[in-house]
Design an enzyme around this catalytic site. Structure first.
Site, PDB file in Angstrom:
ATOM      1  N   ASP A   1       0.854  -1.204   0.000  1.00  0.00           N
ATOM      2  CA  ASP A   1       0.000   0.000   0.000  1.00  0.00           C
ATOM      3  C   ASP A   1       0.886   1.249   0.000  1.00  0.00           C
ATOM      4  OD1 ASP A   1      -3.059  -0.926   1.247  1.00  0.00           O
ATOM      5  OD2 ASP A   1      -1.364  -2.254   1.608  1.00  0.00           O
TER       6      ASP A   1
ATOM      7  N   THR B   1      -6.864  -4.717   0.872  1.00  0.00           N
ATOM      8  CA  THR B   1      -5.631  -5.050   1.595  1.00  0.00           C
ATOM      9  C   THR B   1      -5.806  -6.286   2.479  1.00  0.00           C
ATOM     10  OG1 THR B   1      -4.997  -2.730   1.604  1.00  0.00           O
ATOM     11  CG2 THR B   1      -3.878  -4.137   3.187  1.00  0.00           C
TER      12      THR B   1
HETATM   13 MG    MG Z   1      -6.467   0.701  -0.022  1.00  0.00          MG
END
Ligand code: MG
Ligand code: AMP
Ligand code: MG
Length: 307
Positions: A51, A122
């Protein structure tokens, strides 16, 4: 007509290539084995090294090429000192061949806002549900999502040797959406896709109220819009706060580019101006076709709770 492509088309063409670079980062972090997981606001709100690196890559690459565009990314990270190897300067030449829709031809760079989710899904990424993961770059003008790129880094990952890994879907209102095969479910088939990890009673009650033939629980806002445009699900129903503007901007633009609709649970459009609040507090309701069927089945209790 101006001689060089309109800024919107250049931004989409660059976003396409920048999203591909981000997808490579996402795959490399996974194959490197150290995800560097950090918990953000809550238990089911994670951030990984992928990320962080993907966001730095996307935001720095966009800002270098389009310094006047407002770029808003999900992750809170310093934007300075981004390593040169994270910068992508390419652009997709095929996209530049499309004429810009006339209503967007004169947009100035400073009038555009880009919403970036460097890695959507995620939680699923950390659990090995790799094809739920997408990279989202959404482009807004006058508060409206008008263009977007969705990269799916692990598309085809279970297809075996020889299959090309990953794909990039892009779309612009007034042009259409590309990089996938548009498929519609029959109108009477109600298949609902919803969250697999952020559910609660309201979310479940609302799904049940749609009288679905079946329910698909998958991660990611980008992934759920892909389910809609590829005819796997007919509606995306999420009666809860939790999704943010970077989750919905690119998916909304692509869905709208092929005639679908995404709103909050009350049927109101979300706004994507640079100063809006990030949270989509009134949930997400989306469908490629038959939006009105789903909107008319949202229980009054849900509408009241998410006002
Ligand atoms: Mg995200
Ligand atoms: P999901 O359908 O649960 O995968 O959620 C779609 C997107 O919204 C993902 O980026 C999630 O991280 C985000 N999201 C939804 N609900 C929440 C929540 N309760 N807390 C944090 N993020 C959420
Ligand atoms: Mg997300």
């Amino acid at each position: 007509m101006s001689s060089s492509p309109a800024v919107l088309m250049r931004l989409v063409a660059s976003s396409f290539t920048i999203a591909e670079k981000a997808a490579t980062i996402v795959r490399n972090v996974m194959s490197g084995g150290d995800l560097g997981i950090v918990e953000k606001s809550g238990v089911d709100d994670l951030q990984t090294k992928a990320d962080r690196l993907a966001q730095q890559s996307i935001c720095a690459s966009l800002s270098r090429k389009f310094p006047k565009v407002t770029v808003i990314g999900e992750e809170e990270l310093p934007s300075e000192n981004v390593s040169e190897e994270l910068i992508e300067s390419g652009q997709n030449e095929e996209i530049l061949k499309y004429p810009c829709p006339s209503q967007y031809d004169c947009i100035k760079e400073e009038e555009l806002v880009v919403w970036v989710d460097p890695l959507d899904g995620t939680k699923e990424y950390t659990e090995g549900l790799l094809d739920h993961v997408t990279v989202l770059i959404g482009i807004a003008y006058e508060g409206k999502a008008i263009a977007g790129v969705i990269n799916q880094p692990y598309y085809n990952y279970e297809a075996g040797k020889g299959a090309v890994l990953g794909r990039t879907i892009w779309g612009v209102l007034g042009i259409g959406a590309f990089g996938f095969q548009l498929k519609e479910l029959p109108a009477e088939k109600h298949i609902v896709t919803t969250t697999r990890s952020h559910g609660n009673k309201l979310v479940n009650d609302c799904v049940t109220a749609m009288n679905p033939h079946s329910v698909i629980r998958v991660g990611g806002a980008g992934n759920k819009i892909i389910q809609l445009i590829e005819g796997k699900a007919s509606a995306y129903v999420f009666a809860s706060p939790g999704c943010k503007k970077w989750d919905t901007c690119a998916p909304e633009a692509i869905l709208h580019a092929v005639g679908g609709k995404l709103t909050d649970m009350n049927g109101n459009a979300y706004q994507y101006h640079k100063d809006v609040k990030y949270m989509n507090s009134a949930g997400v309701l989306a469908a490629l076709r038959n939006f009105d069927y789903y909107a008319s089945h949202v229980p009054e209790s849900v509408k009241q709770a998410l006002k």
